[in-house]
Design a protein around this motif. Structure first.
Motif, PDB file in Angstrom:
ATOM      1  N   GLU A 135       1.018  -1.420  -0.153  1.00  0.00           N
ATOM      2  CA  GLU A 135       0.051  -0.126  -0.116  1.00  0.00           C
ATOM      3  C   GLU A 135       0.871   1.328   0.022  1.00  0.00           C
ATOM      4  OE1 GLU A 135      -3.076  -0.513  -0.752  1.00  0.00           O
ATOM      5  OE2 GLU A 135      -3.262  -2.426  -0.472  1.00  0.00           O
ATOM      6  N   THR A 136       1.794   1.023   0.422  1.00  0.00           N
ATOM      7  CA  THR A 136       2.815   2.371   0.743  1.00  0.00           C
ATOM      8  C   THR A 136       3.615   2.490  -0.682  1.00  0.00           C
ATOM      9  OG1 THR A 136       3.994   1.795   2.858  1.00  0.00           O
ATOM     10  CG2 THR A 136       4.781   3.704   2.240  1.00  0.00           C
ATOM     11  N   ASP A 137       3.257   1.603  -1.549  1.00  0.00           N
ATOM     12  CA  ASP A 137       3.992   1.336  -2.860  1.00  0.00           C
ATOM     13  C   ASP A 137       2.522   2.441  -3.833  1.00  0.00           C
ATOM     14  OD1 ASP A 137       7.250   0.704  -3.078  1.00  0.00           O
ATOM     15  OD2 ASP A 137       6.319  -1.241  -3.963  1.00  0.00           O
ATOM     16  N   HIS A 138       1.917   1.981  -3.515  1.00  0.00           N
ATOM     17  CA  HIS A 138       0.961   2.183  -3.974  1.00  0.00           C
ATOM     18  C   HIS A 138       0.820   4.013  -4.118  1.00  0.00           C
ATOM     19  CE1 HIS A 138      -1.537  -0.706  -6.227  1.00  0.00           C
ATOM     20  NE2 HIS A 138      -1.890  -1.325  -5.130  1.00  0.00           N
ATOM     21  N   LEU A 139       1.224   4.891  -2.456  1.00  0.00           N
ATOM     22  CA  LEU A 139       1.021   6.177  -2.032  1.00  0.00           C
ATOM     23  C   LEU A 139       1.941   6.598  -2.888  1.00  0.00           C
ATOM     24  CD1 LEU A 139      -0.040   5.870   1.315  1.00  0.00           C
ATOM     25  CD2 LEU A 139      -1.417   6.118  -0.824  1.00  0.00           C
ATOM     26  N   ASN A 140       3.424   5.837  -3.776  1.00  0.00           N
ATOM     27  CA  ASN A 140       4.457   6.562  -4.161  1.00  0.00           C
ATOM     28  C   ASN A 140       4.191   6.227  -5.652  1.00  0.00           C
ATOM     29  OD1 ASN A 140       5.461   7.111  -1.672  1.00  0.00           O
ATOM     30  ND2 ASN A 140       6.410   5.038  -1.915  1.00  0.00           N
ATOM     31  N   GLY A 141       3.209   5.601  -6.229  1.00  0.00           N
ATOM     32  CA  GLY A 141       3.256   5.502  -7.812  1.00  0.00           C
ATOM     33  C   GLY A 141       3.742   4.478  -8.389  1.00  0.00           C
ATOM     34  N   LYS A 142       3.810   3.067  -7.663  1.00  0.00           N
ATOM     35  CA  LYS A 142       4.517   2.382  -7.475  1.00  0.00           C
ATOM     36  C   LYS A 142       3.347   0.720  -7.592  1.00  0.00           C
ATOM     37  CE  LYS A 142       8.534   1.095  -6.529  1.00  0.00           C
ATOM     38  NZ  LYS A 142       9.983   0.407  -5.850  1.00  0.00           N
ATOM     39  N   LEU A 143       2.908  -0.227  -8.741  1.00  0.00           N
ATOM     40  CA  LEU A 143       2.612  -1.064  -8.964  1.00  0.00           C
ATOM     41  C   LEU A 143       3.606  -2.123  -7.922  1.00  0.00           C
ATOM     42  CD1 LEU A 143       0.885  -0.456 -11.739  1.00  0.00           C
ATOM     43  CD2 LEU A 143       0.304  -0.577  -9.233  1.00  0.00           C
ATOM     44  N   TYR A 144       2.764  -3.420  -7.787  1.00  0.00           N
ATOM     45  CA  TYR A 144       4.008  -4.499  -7.408  1.00  0.00           C
ATOM     46  C   TYR A 144       4.641  -5.330  -8.734  1.00  0.00           C
ATOM     47  CZ  TYR A 144       1.250  -8.351  -9.642  1.00  0.00           C
ATOM     48  OH  TYR A 144       0.674  -9.211  -9.854  1.00  0.00           O
TER      49      TYR A 144
END
Length: 169
Positions: A135-144
């Motif tokens: 979820e933190t990745d999502h907030l940084n514009g990154k996907l798994y």
């Protein structure tokens, strides 16, 4: 209110979300709506960009409603500590039908704010650690899929483009 989940290909998923500075009823309503949207989509975590809102807020419930005390709201989260490594299958509500093995930290600590604007720290292992990082990745514009090989990532993106052309995405 249940929001539709934004899928891979929408630009909101690939840009860093804006920091939240107002902690009010509107933010609490957004968090409630995010939990409702996450449960409706059968997920254990959801970041605001996944419902088309570019704000730094995410919700997590790895028990999927079994333990109301396990509900976590993270506002403006930052990863402050990671430890160990574990590889496991990972999926995403924004990339439905696709799962890949992703290596992430086994133990994670996140510093964030709660809905009142107070600083909190949340630590987790295994699935909770994965959810915190995801979820933190999502907030940084990154996907798994940024954590998998370029070959596998390109294959997924090609399949998604094909589904888009067919109107099935």
């Amino acid at each position: 209110m249940v929001y539709p989940i934004v899928k891979l290909g929408d630009p909101v998923l690939e840009k860093p979300a804006a920091a939240i500075t107002r902690f009010d009823d509107e933010l609490r309503k957004l968090a409630d709506d995010m939990f409702e949207s996450m449960y409706a989509a059968h997920g254990v975590g959801l970041a605001a960009p996944q419902i088309g809102i570019s704000k730094r807020i995410a919700v997590i419930d790895v028990t999927f409603k079994e333990d109301p005390e396990a509900k976590i709201v993270l506002v403006n989260p930052e990863i402050v500590h990671t430890e160990g490594r574990i590889t496991s299958n990972e999926g995403c509500l924004s990339i439905p039908e696709f799962r890949e093995k992703v290596t992430r930290a086994r133990h994670v600590t996140v510093r964030a704010q709660n809905l009142a604007g107070e600083t909190i720290e949340v630590s987790g292992e295994e699935l909770l650690a994965r959810a915190l990082l995801h979820e933190t990745d999502h907030l940084n514009g990154k996907l798994y899929i940024s954590h998998i090989s370029a070959l596998k990532r390109d294959l997924i993106k090609r399949k998604v483009r094909k589904l888009m052309k067919l109107g099935e995405w």
